[in-house]
Design a protein around this motif. Structure first.
Motif, PDB file in Angstrom:
ATOM      1  N   ASP A 169       0.812  -1.226   0.000  1.00  0.00           N
ATOM      2  CA  ASP A 169       0.000   0.000   0.000  1.00  0.00           C
ATOM      3  C   ASP A 169       0.838   1.266   0.000  1.00  0.00           C
ATOM      4  O   ASP A 169       0.312   2.350  -0.185  1.00  0.00           O
ATOM      5  N   ASP A 170       2.136   1.172   0.238  1.00  0.00           N
ATOM      6  CA  ASP A 170       2.941   2.378   0.377  1.00  0.00           C
ATOM      7  C   ASP A 170       4.315   2.155  -0.230  1.00  0.00           C
ATOM      8  O   ASP A 170       4.727   1.020  -0.480  1.00  0.00           O
ATOM      9  N   GLU A 193      -0.800  -0.489  -4.444  1.00  0.00           N
ATOM     10  CA  GLU A 193      -2.217  -0.177  -4.605  1.00  0.00           C
ATOM     11  C   GLU A 193      -2.749   0.412  -3.301  1.00  0.00           C
ATOM     12  O   GLU A 193      -2.212   0.142  -2.227  1.00  0.00           O
ATOM     13  N   PRO A 194      -3.821   1.201  -3.359  1.00  0.00           N
ATOM     14  CA  PRO A 194      -4.490   1.628  -2.126  1.00  0.00           C
ATOM     15  C   PRO A 194      -5.006   0.420  -1.347  1.00  0.00           C
ATOM     16  O   PRO A 194      -5.305  -0.634  -1.941  1.00  0.00           O
ATOM     17  N   ILE A 195      -5.107   0.565  -0.024  1.00  0.00           N
ATOM     18  CA  ILE A 195      -5.504  -0.559   0.827  1.00  0.00           C
ATOM     19  C   ILE A 195      -6.835  -1.167   0.386  1.00  0.00           C
ATOM     20  O   ILE A 195      -6.987  -2.391   0.330  1.00  0.00           O
ATOM     21  N   ILE A 245      -6.347  -3.432  -2.489  1.00  0.00           N
ATOM     22  CA  ILE A 245      -5.661  -4.675  -2.113  1.00  0.00           C
ATOM     23  C   ILE A 245      -6.642  -5.640  -1.465  1.00  0.00           C
ATOM     24  O   ILE A 245      -6.658  -6.838  -1.775  1.00  0.00           O
ATOM     25  N   PHE A 302       0.118  -4.178   4.282  1.00  0.00           N
ATOM     26  CA  PHE A 302      -0.413  -2.866   4.639  1.00  0.00           C
ATOM     27  C   PHE A 302      -0.642  -2.796   6.150  1.00  0.00           C
ATOM     28  O   PHE A 302      -0.611  -3.821   6.838  1.00  0.00           O
ATOM     29  N   GLN A 318      -0.198   8.134   1.950  1.00  0.00           N
ATOM     30  CA  GLN A 318       1.138   7.571   1.729  1.00  0.00           C
ATOM     31  C   GLN A 318       2.212   8.377   2.464  1.00  0.00           C
ATOM     32  O   GLN A 318       2.105   9.600   2.589  1.00  0.00           O
TER      33      GLN A 318
END
Length: 308
Positions: A111-112, A143-145, A148, A162, A235
């Motif tokens: 995620d980051d 990807e954004p949480i 995911i 994440f 992020q």
């Protein structure tokens, strides 16, 4: 129009090709938009679609000044074709699980952005994956949480990395590592040259601060209550940029700002009081379709992140 379809039983490869073109046209919203994805001209797409309609003896779509749209029969066929292709994919996955050698895609989503330490750890993970299963096609992406979580639940990804901020039903969470997060400001900020003991709670609450964008653990929530949350950043890299502007204070792991700390561009504020843990989790579906791949990844991550 004669309603007797001339599509053979079972489907011929030519019909499967026409159906793939049909799905691409629908997904892209028309012939012109599908040109680049299919790599063929609009006129060729039109010919293929006409051939499909002729073979099925069905009118699948409408095209003209009003734009592209599906007929009722077209909508029914589209849903059926999606199910067909998903079944074919399930078959391929099943064959892959029966093979002694793992093959196909292995998808890891983060995620980051990764700091140097996690990059090195992940490099070890990749090395062990390649050593154990060289035939796997590794996909490692960010990807954004929320994306995911959806990918894991739909078996579109095998493992997610994440923060452990909430638990979704159907997913399994394993603690991977923790790192302290500290409140900090940049050189341009009024707090930068101010001694910690002279920064009062009222002053902390008066300046703009950054919310991390997700629900965090109880300790983090209590720390955020002390601040004037006037911005949001999910992020660490974008949050650091906001802090460096001198307009905001915000929480960051020390590993992400070490370079700026060393060069006097960022400072930590009241580190003994204004801190909370950042907990990173290894997340997978509870009953994944490709359990052998998930087990491989889980074993390797545990080996690399907790060698003891």
């Amino acid at each position: 129009m004669n309603k007797t379809s001339i599509i053979p039983k079972p489907l011929a490869e030519y019909d499967l090709r026409l159906l793939r073109i049909f799905v691409s046209v629908v997904d892209h919203g028309g012939f012109s938009a599908a040109e680049s994805a299919l790599g063929i001209t609009r006129s060729t797409i039109s010919i293929h679609m006409s051939n499909l309609e002729e073979r099925m003896k069905l009118k699948l779509c409408l095209r003209g000044r009003g734009g592209f749209s599906l007929t009722e029969d077209g909508q029914t066929i589209y849903r059926a074709v999606i199910n067909l292709f998903e079944s074919l994919n399930d078959f391929s996955l099943l064959v892959g699980t029966l093979s002694k050698e793992l093959n196909g895609e292995l998808v890891i989503l983060c995620d980051d952005q990764l700091n140097r330490s996690r990059q090195n750890k992940l490099a070890e993970v990749v090395q062990l994956i390649h050593k154990n299963s060289p035939n796997l096609h590794l996909v490692l992406d960010g990807e954004p949480i929320s994306n995911i979580e959806k990918s894991l639940l739909k078996d579109k990804a095998h493992i997610g990395l994440f923060p452990d901020y909430q638990h979704i039903e159907g997913l399994h969470y394993q603690h991977l590592m923790s790192e302290a997060v500290y409140l900090c400001c940049a050189k341009k900020h009024p707090f930068f040259n101010k001694v910690d003991t002279l920064i009062s709670p009222a002053e902390l609450a008066s300046v703009p601060a950054i919310h991390p964008g997700i629900d965090i653990d109880s300790l983090g929530i209590e720390q955020l209550k002390k601040l004037n949350l006037a911005a949001k950043s999910y992020q660490f890299d974008t949050r650091k940029a906001m802090i460096l502007s001198g307009c905001y204070i915000g929480f960051m792991p020390q590993s992400y700002i070490q370079h700026e700390l060393n060069h006097g561009e960022i400072r930590i504020i009241q580190p003994s009081q204004l801190t909370y843990p950042f907990n990173l989790s290894l997340v997978a579906k509870k009953s994944p379709r490709e359990a052998n791949k998930v087990k491989l990844l889980t074993d390797i991550f545990n080996r690399v992140f907790d060698p003891q």
